[in-house]
Design a protein around this motif. Structure first.
Motif, short mmCIF file in Angstrom:
data_model
loop_
_atom_site.label_atom_id
_atom_site.label_comp_id
_atom_site.label_asym_id
_atom_site.label_seq_id
_atom_site.Cartn_x
_atom_site.Cartn_y
_atom_site.Cartn_z
N GLU A 1 0.83 -1.21 0.00
CA GLU A 1 0.00 0.00 0.00
C GLU A 1 0.86 1.26 0.00
O GLU A 1 0.57 2.23 -0.70
CB GLU A 1 -0.94 0.01 1.21
N ARG A 2 1.92 1.25 0.78
CA ARG A 2 2.83 2.40 0.84
C ARG A 2 3.48 2.62 -0.53
O ARG A 2 3.57 3.75 -1.01
CB ARG A 2 3.88 2.17 1.93
N ALA A 3 3.90 1.54 -1.19
CA ALA A 3 4.52 1.66 -2.51
C ALA A 3 3.51 2.18 -3.54
O ALA A 3 3.84 3.03 -4.37
CB ALA A 3 5.07 0.30 -2.94
N GLU A 4 2.25 1.69 -3.48
CA GLU A 4 1.23 2.19 -4.40
C GLU A 4 0.92 3.66 -4.15
O GLU A 4 0.77 4.44 -5.10
CB GLU A 4 -0.05 1.35 -4.26
N THR A 5 0.87 4.06 -2.90
CA THR A 5 0.61 5.46 -2.57
C THR A 5 1.76 6.34 -3.07
O THR A 5 1.54 7.41 -3.64
CB THR A 5 0.44 5.63 -1.05
N GLU A 6 2.98 5.86 -2.88
CA GLU A 6 4.13 6.62 -3.37
C GLU A 6 4.12 6.72 -4.90
O GLU A 6 4.42 7.77 -5.47
CB GLU A 6 5.43 5.96 -2.89
N ALA A 7 3.72 5.65 -5.58
CA ALA A 7 3.63 5.67 -7.04
C ALA A 7 2.58 6.68 -7.49
O ALA A 7 2.79 7.42 -8.45
CB ALA A 7 3.30 4.27 -7.58
N ARG A 8 1.42 6.70 -6.81
CA ARG A 8 0.38 7.68 -7.16
C ARG A 8 0.87 9.10 -6.93
O ARG A 8 0.60 10.00 -7.72
CB ARG A 8 -0.90 7.41 -6.36
N LEU A 9 1.61 9.30 -5.85
CA LEU A 9 2.17 10.62 -5.57
C LEU A 9 3.15 11.04 -6.66
O LEU A 9 3.10 12.17 -7.16
CB LEU A 9 2.86 10.62 -4.21
N LEU A 10 4.01 10.11 -7.08
CA LEU A 10 4.96 10.42 -8.14
C LEU A 10 4.25 10.69 -9.47
O LEU A 10 4.64 11.58 -10.22
CB LEU A 10 5.97 9.28 -8.30
N GLU A 11 3.18 9.93 -9.76
CA GLU A 11 2.39 10.19 -10.97
C GLU A 11 1.76 11.58 -10.92
O GLU A 11 1.74 12.30 -11.92
CB GLU A 11 1.32 9.11 -11.14
N ALA A 12 1.23 11.95 -9.75
CA ALA A 12 0.63 13.28 -9.60
C ALA A 12 1.69 14.37 -9.79
O ALA A 12 1.44 15.38 -10.47
CB ALA A 12 -0.03 13.41 -8.23
N ARG A 13 2.87 14.17 -9.22
CA ARG A 13 3.95 15.14 -9.40
C ARG A 13 4.33 15.25 -10.88
O ARG A 13 4.60 16.33 -11.39
CB ARG A 13 5.17 14.76 -8.57
N ALA A 14 4.38 14.10 -11.56
CA ALA A 14 4.72 14.10 -13.00
C ALA A 14 3.66 14.86 -13.79
O ALA A 14 3.99 15.63 -14.70
CB ALA A 14 4.85 12.66 -13.52
N GLN A 15 2.39 14.68 -13.44
CA GLN A 15 1.32 15.43 -14.12
C GLN A 15 1.47 16.92 -13.90
O GLN A 15 1.29 17.72 -14.83
CB GLN A 15 -0.05 14.96 -13.66
N VAL A 16 1.80 17.31 -12.68
CA VAL A 16 2.00 18.73 -12.38
C VAL A 16 3.18 19.27 -13.19
O VAL A 16 3.09 20.35 -13.78
CB VAL A 16 2.22 18.95 -10.86
N LEU A 17 4.26 18.53 -13.24
CA LEU A 17 5.43 18.97 -14.01
C LEU A 17 5.12 19.05 -15.50
O LEU A 17 5.56 19.97 -16.19
CB LEU A 17 6.62 18.04 -13.76
N ARG A 18 4.32 18.08 -16.03
CA ARG A 18 3.92 18.16 -17.43
C ARG A 18 3.07 19.40 -17.69
O ARG A 18 3.23 20.08 -18.70
CB ARG A 18 3.18 16.88 -17.86
N ALA A 19 2.16 19.69 -16.77
CA ALA A 19 1.32 20.88 -16.92
C ALA A 19 2.17 22.14 -16.88
O ALA A 19 1.95 23.08 -17.66
CB ALA A 19 0.25 20.93 -15.83
#
Length: 165
Positions: free
Chosen positions: A26-44
């Motif tokens: 669960e911690r790894a999945e949460t961290e992956a979602r956080l990294l995906e969200a950060r990547a989306q912000v950086l793409r924006a």
């Protein structure tokens, strides 16, 4: 310690390990979602920066075109060149002001030509009338440019409510 207690402790240990592994997953999945969200912000942010750079480049090109047109108007002896430079400045100003024609402009122009304009617009609010009249004027300007008649102006009686006031 007897065998029953030992079996119970082993079962509890297995259960604790399963729980720990599930928590790690669960911690790894949460961290992956956080990294995906950060990547989306950086793409924006990258898209916004690219758009800003393109806008700045367009602004420079427009300013240069405006400068060349003004230079032509100020110094050219050729009447056609001066007229063309003025027309170009008019197009630039209209584009910057947001007076770009849209498909709806042609539709309103057809209503102007073929419908009972005064009757139709009398049932509108003043802002709605102005919007419709602006669309007709934009389309009329496009037609005037195509006819090489930039001085044509708005059709007479288009804004009848102003004349009535």
């Amino acid at each position: 310690m007897n065998s029953t207690e030992l079996a119970r402790l082993r079962a509890e240990l297995r259960l604790a390990r399963q729980h720990a592994h599930a928590a790690d997953a669960e911690r790894a999945e949460t961290e992956a979602r956080l990294l995906e969200a950060r990547a989306q912000v950086l793409r924006a942010e990258a898209r916004a920066a690219r758009t800003h750079a393109e806008t700045a480049g367009l602004r420079l090109a427009i300013d240069e075109a405006r400068r060349l047109c003004e230079m032509t108007i100020d110094s050219s002896m050729r009447v056609d060149a001066v007229d063309q430079a003025r027309d170009t400045l008019t197009v630039i100003d209209a584009a910057i002001a947001g007076d770009k024609p849209s498909p709806g402009d042609g539709a309103w122009h057809t209503v102007w030509l073929e419908g009972k304009w005064r009757w139709i617009t009398s049932r509108m609010t003043t802002p709605e009338r102005e919007h419709a009249a602006d669309a007709v004027a934009r389309h009329n300007a496009v037609l005037a440019a195509a006819d090489n008649d930039p001085d044509r102006g708005e059709p007479e009686g288009l804004r009848w409510w102003r004349d009535a006031a």
